[in-house]
Design a protein around this motif. Structure first.
Motif, PDB file in Angstrom:
ATOM      1  N   ILE A   1      42.297  32.525  63.737  1.00  0.00           N
ATOM      2  CA  ILE A   1      41.083  32.944  64.680  1.00  0.00           C
ATOM      3  C   ILE A   1      40.387  34.165  64.221  1.00  0.00           C
ATOM      4  CG2 ILE A   1      40.362  33.811  66.861  1.00  0.00           C
ATOM      5  CD1 ILE A   1      42.756  32.357  68.299  1.00  0.00           C
ATOM      6  N   THR A   2      41.303  35.075  63.668  1.00  0.00           N
ATOM      7  CA  THR A   2      40.594  36.360  63.077  1.00  0.00           C
ATOM      8  C   THR A   2      39.562  36.015  62.102  1.00  0.00           C
ATOM      9  OG1 THR A   2      42.586  37.630  63.688  1.00  0.00           O
ATOM     10  CG2 THR A   2      41.086  38.762  62.151  1.00  0.00           C
ATOM     11  N   ARG A   3      40.421  35.198  60.909  1.00  0.00           N
ATOM     12  CA  ARG A   3      39.629  34.914  59.892  1.00  0.00           C
ATOM     13  C   ARG A   3      38.269  33.983  60.084  1.00  0.00           C
ATOM     14  NH1 ARG A   3      41.244  38.908  56.779  1.00  0.00           N
ATOM     15  NH2 ARG A   3      43.285  38.723  56.200  1.00  0.00           N
ATOM     16  N   GLY A   4      38.509  33.100  61.275  1.00  0.00           N
ATOM     17  CA  GLY A   4      37.361  32.261  61.668  1.00  0.00           C
ATOM     18  C   GLY A   4      36.481  33.126  62.091  1.00  0.00           C
TER      19      GLY A   4
ATOM     20  N   ALA B   1      31.369  35.982  61.564  1.00  0.00           N
ATOM     21  CA  ALA B   1      30.779  37.243  61.462  1.00  0.00           C
ATOM     22  C   ALA B   1      29.997  37.471  59.959  1.00  0.00           C
ATOM     23  CB  ALA B   1      31.385  38.392  61.778  1.00  0.00           C
ATOM     24  N   ALA B   2      30.610  37.223  58.989  1.00  0.00           N
ATOM     25  CA  ALA B   2      30.123  37.539  57.752  1.00  0.00           C
ATOM     26  C   ALA B   2      28.819  37.099  57.430  1.00  0.00           C
ATOM     27  CB  ALA B   2      31.171  36.782  56.648  1.00  0.00           C
ATOM     28  N   PRO B   3      28.214  35.794  57.834  1.00  0.00           N
ATOM     29  CA  PRO B   3      26.888  35.542  57.653  1.00  0.00           C
ATOM     30  C   PRO B   3      25.822  36.490  58.263  1.00  0.00           C
ATOM     31  CG  PRO B   3      28.192  33.384  57.838  1.00  0.00           C
ATOM     32  CD  PRO B   3      29.203  34.727  58.097  1.00  0.00           C
ATOM     33  N   VAL B   4      26.559  36.850  59.633  1.00  0.00           N
ATOM     34  CA  VAL B   4      25.494  37.786  60.394  1.00  0.00           C
ATOM     35  C   VAL B   4      25.454  39.143  59.643  1.00  0.00           C
ATOM     36  CG1 VAL B   4      25.384  39.001  62.648  1.00  0.00           C
ATOM     37  CG2 VAL B   4      26.287  36.540  62.491  1.00  0.00           C
TER      38      VAL B   4
ATOM     39  N   GLY C   1      25.942  45.549  44.211  1.00  0.00           N
ATOM     40  CA  GLY C   1      25.813  44.775  45.516  1.00  0.00           C
ATOM     41  C   GLY C   1      26.091  43.538  45.286  1.00  0.00           C
ATOM     42  N   ARG C   2      25.373  42.906  44.553  1.00  0.00           N
ATOM     43  CA  ARG C   2      25.360  41.353  44.395  1.00  0.00           C
ATOM     44  C   ARG C   2      27.009  40.804  44.132  1.00  0.00           C
ATOM     45  NH1 ARG C   2      20.498  42.198  41.831  1.00  0.00           N
ATOM     46  NH2 ARG C   2      21.247  42.312  39.807  1.00  0.00           N
ATOM     47  N   MET C   3      27.601  41.813  43.319  1.00  0.00           N
ATOM     48  CA  MET C   3      29.154  41.282  43.039  1.00  0.00           C
ATOM     49  C   MET C   3      30.098  41.596  44.303  1.00  0.00           C
ATOM     50  SD  MET C   3      31.404  40.482  40.819  1.00  0.00           S
ATOM     51  CE  MET C   3      33.172  40.193  40.484  1.00  0.00           C
ATOM     52  N   GLY C   4      29.676  42.847  45.060  1.00  0.00           N
ATOM     53  CA  GLY C   4      30.403  43.231  46.090  1.00  0.00           C
ATOM     54  C   GLY C   4      30.256  42.121  47.294  1.00  0.00           C
ATOM     55  N   MET C   5      28.901  41.663  47.608  1.00  0.00           N
ATOM     56  CA  MET C   5      28.926  40.714  48.387  1.00  0.00           C
ATOM     57  C   MET C   5      29.679  39.431  48.382  1.00  0.00           C
ATOM     58  SD  MET C   5      25.067  39.646  50.499  1.00  0.00           S
ATOM     59  CE  MET C   5      25.299  41.129  51.276  1.00  0.00           C
ATOM     60  N   THR C   6      29.374  38.983  46.956  1.00  0.00           N
ATOM     61  CA  THR C   6      30.213  37.776  46.652  1.00  0.00           C
ATOM     62  C   THR C   6      31.553  37.982  46.571  1.00  0.00           C
ATOM     63  OG1 THR C   6      28.301  37.210  45.138  1.00  0.00           O
ATOM     64  CG2 THR C   6      30.282  36.095  44.773  1.00  0.00           C
ATOM     65  N   TRP C   7      32.040  38.788  46.259  1.00  0.00           N
ATOM     66  CA  TRP C   7      33.507  39.202  46.294  1.00  0.00           C
ATOM     67  C   TRP C   7      34.309  39.630  47.462  1.00  0.00           C
ATOM     68  CZ3 TRP C   7      37.754  38.121  43.595  1.00  0.00           C
ATOM     69  CH2 TRP C   7      38.819  38.874  43.920  1.00  0.00           C
ATOM     70  N   SER C   8      33.440  39.782  48.540  1.00  0.00           N
ATOM     71  CA  SER C   8      33.780  40.039  49.863  1.00  0.00           C
ATOM     72  C   SER C   8      34.104  38.585  50.548  1.00  0.00           C
ATOM     73  CB  SER C   8      33.089  40.936  50.542  1.00  0.00           C
ATOM     74  OG  SER C   8      31.728  40.250  50.921  1.00  0.00           O
ATOM     75  N   ILE C   9      33.310  37.923  50.167  1.00  0.00           N
ATOM     76  CA  ILE C   9      33.605  36.399  50.848  1.00  0.00           C
ATOM     77  C   ILE C   9      34.484  35.673  50.203  1.00  0.00           C
ATOM     78  CG2 ILE C   9      32.243  34.160  51.032  1.00  0.00           C
ATOM     79  CD1 ILE C   9      29.483  35.589  51.296  1.00  0.00           C
ATOM     80  N   VAL C  10      34.701  35.825  48.872  1.00  0.00           N
ATOM     81  CA  VAL C  10      35.774  35.029  48.297  1.00  0.00           C
ATOM     82  C   VAL C  10      37.325  35.701  48.690  1.00  0.00           C
ATOM     83  CG1 VAL C  10      36.905  34.523  45.922  1.00  0.00           C
ATOM     84  CG2 VAL C  10      34.208  34.383  46.329  1.00  0.00           C
ATOM     85  N   SER C  11      37.393  36.911  48.696  1.00  0.00           N
ATOM     86  CA  SER C  11      38.516  37.580  49.190  1.00  0.00           C
ATOM     87  C   SER C  11      38.807  37.120  50.613  1.00  0.00           C
ATOM     88  CB  SER C  11      38.222  38.811  48.780  1.00  0.00           C
ATOM     89  OG  SER C  11      37.529  39.638  49.573  1.00  0.00           O
ATOM     90  N   ASN C  12      37.817  37.130  51.405  1.00  0.00           N
ATOM     91  CA  ASN C  12      38.100  36.673  52.776  1.00  0.00           C
ATOM     92  C   ASN C  12      38.623  35.211  52.787  1.00  0.00           C
ATOM     93  OD1 ASN C  12      37.509  39.192  54.410  1.00  0.00           O
ATOM     94  ND2 ASN C  12      35.272  38.820  54.256  1.00  0.00           N
ATOM     95  N   LEU C  13      38.087  34.405  52.224  1.00  0.00           N
ATOM     96  CA  LEU C  13      38.289  32.988  51.975  1.00  0.00           C
ATOM     97  C   LEU C  13      39.914  33.204  51.669  1.00  0.00           C
ATOM     98  CD1 LEU C  13      35.233  31.069  50.803  1.00  0.00           C
ATOM     99  CD2 LEU C  13      36.023  31.397  52.938  1.00  0.00           C
ATOM    100  N   GLN C  14      40.040  33.684  50.742  1.00  0.00           N
ATOM    101  CA  GLN C  14      41.498  33.753  50.315  1.00  0.00           C
ATOM    102  C   GLN C  14      42.509  34.368  51.418  1.00  0.00           C
ATOM    103  OE1 GLN C  14      42.685  36.632  47.318  1.00  0.00           O
ATOM    104  NE2 GLN C  14      43.689  35.111  46.171  1.00  0.00           N
TER     105      GLN C  14
END
Length: 466
Positions: free
Chosen positions: A31-34, A39-42, A286-299
């Motif tokens: 639920i947290t990750r969900g 929230a990530a796209p927002v 910033g581009r690397m940071g935003m991309t990495w934040s999503i990948v790391s959250n999925l992991q």
């Protein structure tokens, strides 16, 4: 009511429990990750809308530098959780919330908890000046006045430093099989944290948003340790430390290896953003940071299946139920890796669609090809993480040399290929290192460890449940 007449909700619960091995602890974390996934796209949209490209770079650079907390934890969190799980197999709570059970296990758990507190208080003295000064050196930008980022940075570090002192008790809680409650609190922490971040961005707080988010995290940790489990830690602290537990003999042989590997882990992930910042500026970082934040959250979401069961797995090792351990861990690990592959593929497809339709938002991410290499590299690293976790349950860690070499190669490659070939050079070299070195060596070391498990370990185990 017959099986065929059972409510849809019951069928869904059975499917999640029996097919996907979702228990309450995993459920809360999911639920947290969900929520974070929702929230990530927002958050990304708000950053895109209200932050310029350079401010986006500052935002993620702050996060990557704060992750240097790894250098001060030195792998102790994992050790505390593992050791506590072995002792908790002989302990429980009474109605008042105090720890009771076998006296020897109680004394050892008390010593483990108190040692963790002392360690992190000492690390606090190094963390505060070290990270503040390091950040002031790395973040400096001649195009921006120092006041723009200096004070937010100092406040963010101070909040993180206070939070650092709560980490040993959170680790002990997880080791004492309180993962369900911890994850329940973290679920609220994630929701309120997102709301605070959104409010800060909309209110024009800019880079102060990082400090606002850290304050929410600290507040929930204070609640969990000082209020929810106050009686537990008071009962442990009331017991004077004994010589029943030897940190030097039982923990240090594993911790110093984990410490070195934790430091190496920084260079295998967070190091990319400061490197890109130094060579190509805040916008590229910033581009690397935003991309990495999503990948790391999925992991992180997919690893929930394994992480929430580590105390359970530790108790199986303590009881020498090796066959049951391997059966469960193989199944859970396969689910974890498969889910990340699916989610990562969906992310790559999403970035490709933004690029295909020439959306301005695509400029805030890496290119689809770069994202693809990053996802694949992370997938293989996740597989190796599961292998490492299995072996470490036995208080062994033969992965030191492998991880030191891997981190060294990754860090050097990031600097060299990043400077000469840009972000593409970084992510492609990252992928090649994971598939050509990390996975083969991890597999070999795992098989070598399994050969050391004595046959009688399985003979004394109970028959695994169906």
């Amino acid at each position: 009511m017959s099986d065929g007449d059972q409510a849809p909700g019951s069928a869904i619960k059975r499917f999640l429990r029996d097919k996907l091995a979702v228990n309450r602890a995993v459920g809360y974390m999911l639920i947290t990750r969900g929520w974070q996934f929702f929230a990530a796209p927002v958050t990304i949209y708000l950053i895109y809308k209200f932050f310029g490209e350079d401010l986006q770079g500052y935002y993620y650079l702050f996060h990557s530098l704060l992750a240097a907390q790894i250098f001060f934890e030195l792998g102790l969190n994992h050790i505390l959780s593992l050791l506590a799980s072995h002792e908790w197999s002989h302990l429980k709570f009474n109605e008042a919330g105090e720890v009771i059970g076998e006296q020897r296990a109680f004394e050892r758990l008390s010593t483990i908890s108190q040692f963790g507190d002392r360690w992190y208080r000492f690390m606090l003295l190094l963390f505060l000046p070290g990270l503040i000064i390091g950040g002031l050196i790395v973040i400096q930008n001649p195009d921006q006045p120092t006041s723009f980022w200096k004070f937010p940075w100092v406040v963010a570090v101070v909040l993180n430093a206070i939070s650092l002192t709560y980490q040993p008790r959170l680790a002990v809680l997880e080791g004492c099989n309180q993962v369900t409650t911890v994850n329940f609190v973290r679920m609220f922490q994630a929701v309120i944290g997102s709301l605070v971040v959104w409010t800060a961005i909309l209110s024009g707080w800019g880079i102060w948003t990082v400090a606002a988010a850290n304050s929410v995290r600290l507040g929930w940790e204070i609640f969990l340790v000082n209020f929810r489990y106050r009686t537990m830690f008071k009962s442990l602290k009331s017991n004077s430390e004994t010589d029943r537990f030897s940190w030097k003999d039982e923990a240090w042989p594993l911790q110093w290896r984990l410490a070195i590997q934790s430091i190496g882990g920084y260079f295998s992930s967070y190091f990319f953003i400061p490197v890109i910042d130094q060579f190509y500026g805040k916008a590229a970082a910033g581009r690397m940071g935003m991309t990495w934040s999503i990948v790391s959250n999925l992991q992180a979401a997919s690893l929930s299946w394994v992480q929430t069961r580590m105390p359970e797995f530790g108790m199986l090792v303590a009881k020498r139920k090796i066959a049951e351990l391997e059966q469960k861990m193989l199944r859970i690990g396969a689910i974890s890796v498969s889910l990340f592959l699916s989610a990562g593929g969906a992310f790559v497809a999403g970035v490709w669609l933004l690029t295909y339709f020439n959306s301005d938002a695509a400029n805030r991410f890496l290119t689809p090809g770069q994202v693809g290499f990053l996802v694949l590299a992370t997938l293989f690293l996740q597989l190796s993480w599961v292998m490492h976790s299995y072996v470490r349950l036995f208080k062994k860690d033969p992965f030191l040399l492998q991880n030191v070499i891997s981190a060294s190669i990754t860090g050097i490659s990031a600097v060299y290929f990043g400077r000469h070939y840009g972000v593409t050079g970084i992510v492609v070299s990252y992928f090649l290192i994971s598939i050509c070195y990390t996975i083969p060596v991890s597999s070999w070391l795992l098989l070598a460890h399994r050969k050391t498990i004595k046959p009688h370990d399985d003979a004394s185990s109970e028959k695994p449940s169906a």
